[in-house]
Scaffold this motif. Structure first.
Motif, PDB file in Angstrom:
ATOM      1  N   GLN A 138       1.010  -1.058  -0.150  1.00  0.00           N
ATOM      2  CA  GLN A 138      -0.033  -0.123   0.089  1.00  0.00           C
ATOM      3  C   GLN A 138       0.851   1.245  -0.177  1.00  0.00           C
ATOM      4  N   LYS A 156      -0.517  12.154   1.858  1.00  0.00           N
ATOM      5  CA  LYS A 156      -1.441  13.317   2.299  1.00  0.00           C
ATOM      6  C   LYS A 156      -1.380  14.576   1.627  1.00  0.00           C
ATOM      7  N   ARG A 164       0.547   5.298   0.892  1.00  0.00           N
ATOM      8  CA  ARG A 164      -0.296   6.353   1.388  1.00  0.00           C
ATOM      9  C   ARG A 164       0.094   7.767   1.144  1.00  0.00           C
ATOM     10  N   VAL A 223      -9.195   8.393   1.943  1.00  0.00           N
ATOM     11  CA  VAL A 223      -9.635   7.672   3.291  1.00  0.00           C
ATOM     12  C   VAL A 223      -9.912   8.187   4.540  1.00  0.00           C
ATOM     13  N   GLN A 224      -9.426   9.850   4.345  1.00  0.00           N
ATOM     14  CA  GLN A 224      -9.492  10.534   5.752  1.00  0.00           C
ATOM     15  C   GLN A 224      -9.457  11.925   5.379  1.00  0.00           C
ATOM     16  N   LEU A 226      -4.910   9.828   1.244  1.00  0.00           N
ATOM     17  CA  LEU A 226      -5.333   8.953   0.267  1.00  0.00           C
ATOM     18  C   LEU A 226      -4.293   7.602   0.214  1.00  0.00           C
ATOM     19  N   GLU A 227      -4.917   6.740  -0.166  1.00  0.00           N
ATOM     20  CA  GLU A 227      -4.327   5.134  -0.332  1.00  0.00           C
ATOM     21  C   GLU A 227      -4.576   4.505  -1.341  1.00  0.00           C
ATOM     22  N   LYS A 228      -3.718   3.879  -1.749  1.00  0.00           N
ATOM     23  CA  LYS A 228      -3.601   2.941  -2.950  1.00  0.00           C
ATOM     24  C   LYS A 228      -3.186   1.742  -2.637  1.00  0.00           C
ATOM     25  N   THR A 229      -3.873   0.433  -3.225  1.00  0.00           N
ATOM     26  CA  THR A 229      -3.330  -0.852  -2.793  1.00  0.00           C
ATOM     27  C   THR A 229      -2.623  -1.194  -4.244  1.00  0.00           C
ATOM     28  N   TYR A 274      -6.117   6.291  -6.378  1.00  0.00           N
ATOM     29  CA  TYR A 274      -5.893   6.520  -5.061  1.00  0.00           C
ATOM     30  C   TYR A 274      -7.453   6.830  -4.567  1.00  0.00           C
ATOM     31  N   ARG A 275      -7.472   6.390  -3.248  1.00  0.00           N
ATOM     32  CA  ARG A 275      -8.854   6.826  -2.656  1.00  0.00           C
ATOM     33  C   ARG A 275      -8.677   7.619  -1.434  1.00  0.00           C
TER      34      ARG A 275
END
Length: 144
Positions: free
Chosen positions: A101, A105, A103, A125-126, A140-143, A122-123
């Motif tokens: 993953q 910001k 991450r 998430v917070q 944002l995070e991306k798997t 990227y999504r």
């Protein structure tokens, strides 16, 4: 124009960082060193025709999580695919290192960065409300 990426030193990253107007030179070289600490890190520089154009700096935060902390493109080299080339290389490297993953910001005010991240799957998430709406932080995070 062809964008080439290569590994960089922290000093090279800091030199470019100081030239990115949006950052305002907030962090010293020692600040960058402290932030990374003993974590595994990846320092990446983009060049166009041999000229430094942008950078990406990230480090490991958890066993399989890589945090893309700082990145920027010099104003003269924007809209030439530099940020996309850096992002793609950082993801390729992270995946090759076994990270699952990535991450990152960013802030509402950095819309080109936000749009690029969303366009690369990227999504958000917070959301951290801090200051004015333009200064809200988005995680944002991306798997991989």
């Amino acid at each position: 124009m062809t964008v080439m990426t290569r590994h960089a030193t922290l000093k090279e990253i800091h030199t470019l960082y100081q030239q990115i107007p949006e950052f305002g030179g907030l962090h010293s070289l020692a600040d960058l060193q402290r932030r990374i600490g003993p974590s595994a890190c990846h320092l990446l520089l983009a060049e166009i025709d041999g000229q430094p154009a942008g950078f990406k700096l990230g480090y490991q935060t958890q066993e399989k999580v890589f945090y893309s902390w700082l990145g920027g493109v010099l104003p003269a080299f924007r809209r030439h695919g530099v940020a996309q080339a850096l992002l793609a290389e950082q993801e390729r490297w992270a995946q090759a290192q076994g990270y699952r993953q990535v991450r990152v910001k960013t802030r509402n005010r950095f819309q080109p960065m936000l749009m690029m991240l969303i366009g690369n799957h990227y999504r958000i998430v917070q959301l951290e409300k801090k200051g004015e709406v333009a200064d809200y932080r988005l995680l944002l995070e991306k798997t991989l």
